[in-house]
Write an enzyme that holds these catalytic residues in place. Structure first.
Site: not given
Ligand code: CTP
Ligand code: CA
Length: 226
Positions: A33-35
């Site tokens: 995933s990512n932030h």
């Protein structure tokens, strides 16, 4: 409170907005995933609802509250985001805004059981994810489509190139190389491009920027340019 936009500028308009990150499963307990916080997309949803639009948020997993009067369709993966967005557009959509930070790749397959560690290194095979924004813009009944482009260099070049390649009506570029702005922050600074012009907004709070974006979208969205 929305001060920057006259009440009702989007009355009767239907907006679909993608927001947040996607999660691409590796095994039953792990994902890529990512932030992305979802804040920019949720702020646009809030500003658009206050401007009188009916708003559907197709949202990846985020930990921020849903703005009043906004309908949320929760999704996890990029493939779910594409399916949910196409369905929301099928149901009627005048303006599509893609703020989501979609994972460009997903694991080729999801392991049925939790992967055990063994050797000193491991490889994960990844495949390309579908592009929700480009797919919506390519529909014969495409709504007015607005993309986002987070760039760290040559912002204008990459953003306008994305607008042309994906056949968008507008693109919002942010330079994510500036510390404290953009990704996972409360503040942002953007430059908006459309085929006949451009304007810069901020640095300001994401809600203030969202109000200006909604006003711009209201001005331009009667003319789908593709
Ligand atoms: N987008 C999307 N689906 C994807 C990838 C991107 O809907 N699978 C949308 C994003 O929500 C954003 C726009 O496309 O509005 C641009 O995303 P970005 O990641 O900047 O562009 P990419 O085409 O993925 O190019 P790259 O990451 O290589 O710069
Ligand atoms: Ca990308």
């Amino acid at each position: 409170a929305v001060g920057a936009i006259p009440a009702g500028v989007l009355a009767g308009k239907r907006l679909v907005i993608t927001a947040g990150p996607t999660r691409e499963p590796i095994d039953p307990v792990r994902y890529i995933s990512n932030h992305s916080s979802g804040k920019m997309g949720y702020a646009i949803a809030e500003a658009a609802a206050q401007a009188g639009a009916s708003v559907t948020l197709v949202s990846g997993p985020v930990s921020i509250p849903v703005p009043e009067g906004v309908q949320v369709v929760p999704v996890e993966t990029a493939e779910e985001m594409l399916a949910a967005s196409q369905k929301a557009v099928d149901e009627g959509c005048d303006v599509f805004v893609a703020t989501a930070a979609v994972a460009d790749y997903r694991p080729e397959s999801q392991a049925a059981n939790k992967i055990k560690k063994s050797s000193e290194s491991m490889n994960l095979s990844l495949v390309r994810n579908p592009d929700t924004l480009a797919s919506v813009a390519a529909r014969p009944d495409a709504p007015f489509t607005v993309g986002f482009a987070a760039e760290t260099s040559d912002v204008e070049h990459y953003a306008t190139d994305k607008m042309r390649r994906k056949k968008l009506d507008m693109i919002v570029a942010n330079d994510v190389s500036s510390p404290g702005l953009g990704f996972n922050s409360d503040r942002n600074a953007v430059t908006v491009f459309w085929p006949q012009g451009q304007t810069s907004i901020g640095p300001d709070t994401k809600l203030a920027i969202a109000e200006r974006l909604v006003a711009l979208i209201a001005q331009h969205s009667d003319k789908v340019t593709h």
